[in-house]
Design an enzyme around this catalytic site. Sequence first.
Site, PDB file in Angstrom:
ATOM      1  N   CYS A  35     -10.727  12.411  -3.728  1.00 12.40           N
ATOM      2  CA  CYS A  35     -10.607  11.240  -4.735  1.00 12.40           C
ATOM      3  C   CYS A  35     -11.743  10.213  -4.768  1.00 12.40           C
ATOM      4  O   CYS A  35     -12.059   9.466  -5.727  1.00 12.40           O
ATOM      5  CB  CYS A  35      -9.305  10.537  -4.629  1.00 12.40           C
ATOM      6  N   ASP A  37     -11.773   7.640  -2.589  1.00 10.76           N
ATOM      7  CA  ASP A  37     -11.471   6.461  -2.335  1.00 10.76           C
ATOM      8  C   ASP A  37     -11.846   6.062  -0.637  1.00 10.76           C
ATOM      9  O   ASP A  37     -12.308   7.107  -0.197  1.00 10.76           O
ATOM     10  CB  ASP A  37      -9.884   6.336  -2.284  1.00 10.76           C
ATOM     11  N   CYS A  60      -5.340   4.362  -3.726  1.00 11.12           N
ATOM     12  CA  CYS A  60      -4.135   4.743  -4.413  1.00 11.12           C
ATOM     13  C   CYS A  60      -2.934   3.817  -3.466  1.00 11.12           C
ATOM     14  O   CYS A  60      -3.193   3.630  -2.104  1.00 11.12           O
ATOM     15  CB  CYS A  60      -3.750   6.168  -4.676  1.00 11.12           C
ATOM     16  N   CYS A 104      -3.948  11.939   0.798  1.00  8.81           N
ATOM     17  CA  CYS A 104      -4.354  10.377   0.957  1.00  8.81           C
ATOM     18  C   CYS A 104      -4.235  10.021   2.370  1.00  8.81           C
ATOM     19  O   CYS A 104      -4.621   9.023   2.932  1.00  8.81           O
ATOM     20  CB  CYS A 104      -3.631   9.651   0.061  1.00  8.81           C
TER      21      CYS A 104
END
Length: 155
Positions: A35, A37, A60, A104
């Site tokens: 993603c 991040d 996130c 994540c």
Amino acid sequence: MEAYNEKVIDHYSNPRNVGEIENASGVGEVGNPVCGDIMRIYLKIENEIIKDVKFKTFGCGAAIATSSISTEMIKGKTVEEALNLNNKDVVNKLGGLPPVKLHCSVLAEEAIKEAIADYYRKEGKLSEEEIIHKCNLKCSSDCCNCNDIQEENYT
Ligand code: FES
């Protein structure tokens, strides 16, 4: 999509150990290839014990919650113990994450390993190859299959 459980929401809304450490013993930063991040972690290490840990995550809710709980899990532990932390332990400690958010949780594990590698580099006692293998970092050579093993963590 499955919702976050209460513990995840607690760590997301009230993250522990956010910030930076000046003159840290080791700093690690990783980006999530899925993603984009980013997480950065700072360690203060004395006599092989993680005395303090702070983090900054641009990501996130799941990334922030896993970063937060991982800092709690390694604070006061030895460097070796922190190296053994993996994203599955972190997810279990959080009481689970929705499957689409599992990737994540890898950020925190990898950032901790990068920060410990930075600490070892500053110490200057180990060779780069020893550090890469000890910290289970992705290596750029074909010396072993560690890259393949790590890819499995993203699934
Ligand atoms: Fe990027 Fe979760 S979507 S870390």
